[in-house]
Design a protein around this motif. Structure first.
Motif, mmCIF file in Angstrom:
data_model
loop_
_atom_site.group_PDB
_atom_site.id
_atom_site.type_symbol
_atom_site.label_atom_id
_atom_site.label_comp_id
_atom_site.label_asym_id
_atom_site.label_seq_id
_atom_site.Cartn_x
_atom_site.Cartn_y
_atom_site.Cartn_z
ATOM 1 N N PHE A 125 -0.129 10.220 -12.528
ATOM 2 C CA PHE A 125 0.727 10.959 -13.049
ATOM 3 C C PHE A 125 1.524 10.263 -13.964
ATOM 4 N N SER A 126 1.943 10.783 -15.312
ATOM 5 C CA SER A 126 2.555 10.337 -16.341
ATOM 6 C C SER A 126 4.146 10.494 -16.059
ATOM 7 N N ASP A 127 4.597 11.551 -15.525
ATOM 8 C CA ASP A 127 5.873 11.817 -15.368
ATOM 9 C C ASP A 127 6.657 10.600 -14.441
ATOM 10 N N SER A 128 7.554 10.073 -14.639
ATOM 11 C CA SER A 128 7.957 8.736 -13.949
ATOM 12 C C SER A 128 8.700 9.209 -12.569
ATOM 13 N N ALA A 129 9.195 10.511 -12.590
ATOM 14 C CA ALA A 129 9.650 10.918 -11.140
ATOM 15 C C ALA A 129 8.777 10.996 -10.060
ATOM 16 N N SER A 130 7.704 11.588 -10.308
ATOM 17 C CA SER A 130 6.296 11.683 -9.395
ATOM 18 C C SER A 130 6.126 10.457 -9.219
ATOM 19 N N ARG A 131 5.800 9.699 -10.293
ATOM 20 C CA ARG A 131 5.224 8.248 -10.002
ATOM 21 C C ARG A 131 6.003 7.408 -9.224
ATOM 22 N N ASP A 132 7.175 7.379 -9.486
ATOM 23 C CA ASP A 132 8.132 6.665 -8.625
ATOM 24 C C ASP A 132 8.074 6.822 -7.169
ATOM 25 N N LYS A 133 8.155 8.287 -6.958
ATOM 26 C CA LYS A 133 8.395 8.711 -5.719
ATOM 27 C C LYS A 133 6.953 7.989 -4.921
ATOM 28 N N LEU A 134 5.880 8.398 -5.374
ATOM 29 C CA LEU A 134 4.531 7.915 -4.773
ATOM 30 C C LEU A 134 4.370 6.443 -4.581
ATOM 31 N N LEU A 135 4.851 5.619 -5.535
ATOM 32 C CA LEU A 135 5.061 4.270 -5.597
ATOM 33 C C LEU A 135 6.113 3.511 -4.548
ATOM 34 N N TYR A 136 7.237 4.591 -4.434
ATOM 35 C CA TYR A 136 8.252 4.116 -3.437
ATOM 36 C C TYR A 136 7.578 4.347 -2.038
ATOM 37 N N LEU A 137 6.870 5.432 -1.928
ATOM 38 C CA LEU A 137 6.033 5.648 -0.372
ATOM 39 C C LEU A 137 4.969 4.417 -0.266
ATOM 40 N N ALA A 138 4.389 4.236 -1.399
ATOM 41 C CA ALA A 138 3.487 2.994 -0.998
ATOM 42 C C ALA A 138 4.059 1.804 -0.580
ATOM 43 N N GLU A 139 5.155 1.487 -1.357
ATOM 44 C CA GLU A 139 6.065 0.143 -0.572
ATOM 45 C C GLU A 139 6.441 0.242 0.587
ATOM 46 N N MET A 140 6.811 1.370 1.055
ATOM 47 C CA MET A 140 7.220 1.748 2.497
ATOM 48 C C MET A 140 6.086 1.715 3.397
ATOM 49 N N GLU A 141 4.744 2.083 2.954
ATOM 50 C CA GLU A 141 3.870 1.856 3.956
ATOM 51 C C GLU A 141 3.428 0.288 3.923
ATOM 52 N N GLU A 142 3.508 -0.533 2.946
ATOM 53 C CA GLU A 142 3.304 -1.951 2.831
ATOM 54 C C GLU A 142 4.241 -2.525 3.730
ATOM 55 N N GLN A 143 5.632 -2.059 3.845
ATOM 56 C CA GLN A 143 6.351 -2.766 4.595
ATOM 57 C C GLN A 143 6.006 -2.462 6.392
ATOM 58 N N HIS A 144 5.505 -1.385 6.452
ATOM 59 C CA HIS A 144 4.961 -1.085 7.958
ATOM 60 C C HIS A 144 3.967 -1.735 8.194
ATOM 61 N N GLU A 145 3.140 -2.005 7.259
ATOM 62 C CA GLU A 145 1.898 -3.044 7.627
ATOM 63 C C GLU A 145 2.439 -4.352 8.168
ATOM 64 N N LYS A 146 3.475 -4.686 7.181
ATOM 65 C CA LYS A 146 4.011 -6.105 7.567
ATOM 66 C C LYS A 146 4.802 -6.230 8.840
ATOM 67 N N THR A 147 5.156 -5.111 9.289
ATOM 68 C CA THR A 147 6.202 -4.882 10.418
ATOM 69 C C THR A 147 4.919 -5.026 11.707
ATOM 70 N N PHE A 148 3.922 -4.363 11.526
ATOM 71 C CA PHE A 148 2.836 -4.406 12.514
ATOM 72 C C PHE A 148 2.151 -5.666 12.668
ATOM 73 N N ALA A 149 1.991 -6.615 11.378
ATOM 74 C CA ALA A 149 1.241 -7.734 11.390
ATOM 75 C C ALA A 149 2.222 -8.828 12.132
ATOM 76 N N ALA A 150 3.710 -8.477 11.992
ATOM 77 C CA ALA A 150 4.423 -9.572 12.638
ATOM 78 C C ALA A 150 4.521 -9.366 13.976
ATOM 79 N N ILE A 151 4.516 -8.062 14.471
ATOM 80 C CA ILE A 151 4.444 -7.966 15.702
ATOM 81 C C ILE A 151 3.309 -8.550 16.631
ATOM 82 N N ARG A 152 2.253 -8.284 15.701
ATOM 83 C CA ARG A 152 0.896 -8.650 16.267
ATOM 84 C C ARG A 152 0.573 -10.301 16.102
ATOM 85 N N ALA A 153 1.393 -11.052 15.249
ATOM 86 C CA ALA A 153 1.369 -12.368 15.259
ATOM 87 C C ALA A 153 2.326 -12.920 16.329
#
Length: 173
Positions: A41-69
């Motif tokens: 997507f070239s429109d910043s609103a759609s792109r930014d929303k999707l990138l925000y969701l990607a960041e949230m998923e990355e944070q969830h992965e880190k949370t699970f990795a920390a619990i696992r560790a």
């Protein structure tokens, strides 16, 4: 089939390390999906929303990795206990790719012809799948192993569905 017979026919067991590893993979897949979708997507609103969701998923992965560790070796290899065998059967179905295939990269379904509306529908489905997994998973995890953190992630995933649905509704106007 009785529960006892069903338990005997279950050929796969999960330990806590494996379950947290699956959760991490689900989150990696989600982050990759949202990142790849944002590239379309070239429109910043759609792109930014999707990138925000990607960041949230990355944070969830880190949370699970920390619990696992934090898991001790004896807990890491401890098999899950499920007196009704429901969660174990669900996890087996999921691992076999019958519920959803956590090993498959969901970003592979993004093609040139996908609209933002198509991507939002796919994303809502992926979020629902992860909530179902985490809800079953949470019931198998003792409180001392991060159950409250899993609850927080479920709440955030529910929030993602609301955000995605709101974005989908705004696309239709």
């Amino acid at each position: 089939m009785t529960n006892q017979k069903r338990r005997k026919t279950l050929s796969i067991t999960f330990n806590f390390d494996e379950i947290f590893e699956i959760a991490e993979q689900i989150e990696r897949n989600g982050a990759k999906f949202y990142s790849r979708a944002a590239e379309k997507f070239s429109d910043s609103a759609s792109r930014d929303k999707l990138l925000y969701l990607a960041e949230m998923e990355e944070q969830h992965e880190k949370t699970f990795a920390a619990i696992r560790a934090e898991l001790t070796e004896d807990v890491r290899i401890e098999s899950t206990f499920d007196s009704e065998n429901q969660a174990a059967l669900y996890l087996k179905a999921m691992a076999d790719g019958k519920v959803f295939d956590f090993k498959k990269d969901p970003s592979d379904i993004l093609s040139e012809g996908k609209t933002l509306e198509d991507i939002l529908h796919i994303a809502i489905g992926l979020e629902k799948d992860s909530i179902v997994f985490y809800t079953g998973f949470k019931d198998m995890v003792p409180d001392k192993f991060g159950k409250e953190k899993i609850d927080a992630i479920i709440k955030e995933e529910l929030g993602h569905i609301i955000d995605l649905n709101n974005q989908l509704n705004s696309q239709k106007k």
